[in-house]
Design an enzyme around this catalytic site. Structure first.
Site, short mmCIF file in Angstrom:
data_model
loop_
_atom_site.label_atom_id
_atom_site.label_comp_id
_atom_site.label_asym_id
_atom_site.label_seq_id
_atom_site.Cartn_x
_atom_site.Cartn_y
_atom_site.Cartn_z
N ASP A 17 0.82 -1.21 0.00
CA ASP A 17 0.00 0.00 0.00
C ASP A 17 0.86 1.26 0.00
O ASP A 17 1.94 1.28 0.60
CB ASP A 17 -0.92 -0.02 1.24
CG ASP A 17 -2.10 0.89 1.06
OD1 ASP A 17 -2.40 1.29 -0.09
OD2 ASP A 17 -2.74 1.22 2.08
N ARG A 33 -0.93 9.21 -10.15
CA ARG A 33 -0.89 7.98 -9.35
C ARG A 33 -0.18 6.83 -10.05
O ARG A 33 0.48 6.02 -9.41
CB ARG A 33 -2.33 7.54 -8.98
CG ARG A 33 -3.03 8.48 -8.02
CD ARG A 33 -4.48 8.02 -7.78
NE ARG A 33 -4.52 6.64 -7.28
CZ ARG A 33 -4.38 6.32 -5.99
NH1 ARG A 33 -4.21 7.25 -5.08
NH2 ARG A 33 -4.43 5.06 -5.62
N SER A 78 -7.41 -5.46 5.60
CA SER A 78 -8.05 -5.17 4.31
C SER A 78 -8.31 -6.40 3.45
O SER A 78 -7.99 -6.42 2.26
CB SER A 78 -7.22 -4.14 3.52
OG SER A 78 -7.11 -2.93 4.23
N SER A 101 -6.88 -6.14 -5.04
CA SER A 101 -7.92 -6.79 -4.24
C SER A 101 -9.25 -6.87 -5.00
O SER A 101 -9.46 -6.16 -5.99
CB SER A 101 -8.14 -6.01 -2.93
OG SER A 101 -8.81 -4.79 -3.19
N ARG A 112 2.44 -4.88 6.33
CA ARG A 112 1.64 -3.90 5.59
C ARG A 112 2.39 -2.58 5.56
O ARG A 112 2.77 -2.06 6.60
CB ARG A 112 0.28 -3.68 6.23
CG ARG A 112 -0.54 -2.72 5.36
CD ARG A 112 -1.87 -2.32 5.94
NE ARG A 112 -2.52 -1.41 5.00
CZ ARG A 112 -3.75 -1.56 4.54
NH1 ARG A 112 -4.47 -2.57 4.93
NH2 ARG A 112 -4.26 -0.67 3.70
N LEU A 170 11.86 -20.05 -4.50
CA LEU A 170 10.97 -19.21 -3.70
C LEU A 170 9.56 -19.42 -4.24
O LEU A 170 9.34 -19.38 -5.45
CB LEU A 170 11.36 -17.72 -3.85
CG LEU A 170 10.37 -16.67 -3.33
CD1 LEU A 170 10.31 -16.69 -1.79
CD2 LEU A 170 10.74 -15.26 -3.80
N ARG A 180 -4.59 -2.17 9.28
CA ARG A 180 -5.68 -3.12 9.02
C ARG A 180 -5.22 -4.18 8.02
O ARG A 180 -4.21 -4.03 7.35
CB ARG A 180 -6.93 -2.39 8.52
CG ARG A 180 -6.68 -1.43 7.37
CD ARG A 180 -8.00 -0.76 6.89
NE ARG A 180 -7.74 0.28 5.93
CZ ARG A 180 -7.72 1.59 6.19
NH1 ARG A 180 -7.97 2.03 7.40
NH2 ARG A 180 -7.46 2.47 5.23
N GLU A 212 2.19 -13.33 12.69
CA GLU A 212 2.65 -12.10 13.34
C GLU A 212 2.41 -10.93 12.39
O GLU A 212 2.76 -11.00 11.21
CB GLU A 212 4.14 -12.20 13.68
CG GLU A 212 4.46 -13.26 14.72
CD GLU A 212 3.82 -12.98 16.07
OE1 GLU A 212 3.74 -11.79 16.46
OE2 GLU A 212 3.40 -13.95 16.73
N GLU A 216 -11.82 -5.61 -4.05
CA GLU A 216 -12.41 -4.26 -3.92
C GLU A 216 -11.76 -3.25 -4.88
O GLU A 216 -12.38 -2.25 -5.24
CB GLU A 216 -12.27 -3.77 -2.48
CG GLU A 216 -13.14 -4.52 -1.46
CD GLU A 216 -12.59 -5.91 -1.09
OE1 GLU A 216 -11.37 -6.14 -1.24
OE2 GLU A 216 -13.40 -6.75 -0.67
N GLY A 249 -0.13 5.38 -4.50
CA GLY A 249 -0.80 6.63 -4.89
C GLY A 249 -0.23 7.81 -4.11
O GLY A 249 0.09 8.86 -4.69
N HIS A 305 2.41 3.60 -9.07
CA HIS A 305 2.22 2.17 -9.33
C HIS A 305 3.43 1.59 -10.06
O HIS A 305 3.86 0.47 -9.78
CB HIS A 305 0.95 1.92 -10.14
CG HIS A 305 -0.31 2.20 -9.36
ND1 HIS A 305 -0.51 1.73 -8.08
CD2 HIS A 305 -1.43 2.90 -9.68
CE1 HIS A 305 -1.70 2.14 -7.65
NE2 HIS A 305 -2.27 2.85 -8.60
C1 IPE Z 1 -1.48 0.09 -3.59
O1 IPE Z 1 -1.29 1.46 -3.58
C2 IPE Z 1 -1.60 -0.48 -4.98
C3 IPE Z 1 -2.92 -1.06 -5.30
C4 IPE Z 1 -3.92 -1.17 -4.49
C5 IPE Z 1 -3.09 -1.53 -6.68
P1 IPE Z 1 -2.53 2.45 -3.51
O2 IPE Z 1 -2.96 2.75 -4.90
O3 IPE Z 1 -3.60 1.92 -2.62
O4 IPE Z 1 -1.84 3.72 -2.86
P2 IPE Z 1 -2.51 4.79 -1.89
O5 IPE Z 1 -3.13 4.06 -0.74
O6 IPE Z 1 -3.50 5.56 -2.70
O7 IPE Z 1 -1.35 5.63 -1.46
MG MG Z 2 -4.16 2.27 -0.66
#
Ligand code: IPE
Ligand code: MG
Length: 234
Positions: free
Chosen positions: A2, A15, A178, A47, A170, A113, A176, A189, A49, A5, A19
């Site tokens: 995470d 953004r 998520s 995800s 994370r 791996l 969280r 852990e 979502e 963005g 990525h």
């Molecule tokens: C994670 O980074 C990448 C994906 C979910 C694809 P985000 O895109 O969620 O980045 P933020 O949370 O907006 O910074």
């Molecule tokens: Mg995010």
């Protein structure tokens, strides 16, 4: 993984730049795992979502995903990485699905791996698909409801052939899970860092492993029991 963005927004860039930088951080993490002899790494790339994000961001992420599949798989294979994908594959287009399958077939016998990419993945989806396959087996007369126990569910959940994860990391500062590996994380852990995913590197990973090494894992037992067990096995 995470924070892509926000990493870009802090640089006043689109953004997607975040990525792309995130994809480079993936390589750094794989290098670290290979170097340190980590047995399995599961990356939460996209995800269930995330499909709800703006259409242009989803489209650009799919392009990035397809490009990565085209450019990285040979090298992963050369380095002995076994690649697999977990998640609702039907939602991806034909080109991506074909590449996923080809990557899995090519690297199937590798043992360096176990790299699992969770894409169109949700922990709730995973539990639901395990329930669906149990129901199908019961309906077909191959399984009795009274035989459905934790082992039966666990055998039908993603990554069933691997030990449960030892450590969950994370990035991005949120505390969280998520909808990641909900079933599999029962005794994992948890470790959280404010580091944004594109800044992830060997030093941060090492910090996570060092913290992990100082945790006492009791699995519901007492500290004395755990100490006794370690004594017995050493
Ligand atoms: C994670 O980074 C990448 C994906 C979910 C694809 P985000 O895109 O969620 O980045 P933020 O949370 O907006 O910074
Ligand atoms: Mg995010």
């Amino acid at each position: 993984m995470d924070g892509n963005g926000r990493w870009a927004e802090r640089r006043r860039r689109p953004r997607m730049i975040g990525h792309r930088a995130g994809a480079r951080a993936v390589n750094a993490c794989i290098d670290f795992c290979l170097d340190r002899g980590v047995q399995a790494l599961t990356l939460f790339a996209f995800s269930s979502e995330n499909w709800g994000r703006p259409e242009d961001e989803v489209g650009a992420l799919m392009k990035l995903f397809l490009n990565a599949l085209e450019s990285e798989v040979q090298e992963l294979h050369r380095r002995g990485v076994r690649v697999r994908f977990i998640g609702e594959r039907e939602r991806f287009n034909d080109a991506i699905r074909a590449r996923m399958q080809a990557a899995e077939a090519l690297t199937e016998a590798n043992t360096g791996l176990h790299l699992s990419i969770a894409a169109s993945y949700g922990g709730r989806w995973d539990i639901a698909q395990a329930a669906r396959s149990l129901a199908r087996e019961v309906a077909e007369g191959r399984l009795r409801p009274e035989d459905i126990d934790e082992a039966a569910v666990g055998a039908r959940i993603a990554l069933a052939d691997l030990p449960p994860p030892d450590l969950f990391i994370r990035t991005g500062g949120d505390l969280r899970i998520s909808n990641f590996l909900l079933w599999q994380l029962a005794y994992t852990e948890l470790w959280f860092t404010d580091t944004l995913w594109p800044d992830m590197n060997a030093a941060v990973l090492q910090q996570a492993l060092d913290d992990y090494a100082n945790r006492e894992r009791r699995f519901g037992l007492t500290g004395a029991q755990v100490a006794g067990r370690q004594h017995e096995t050493s």
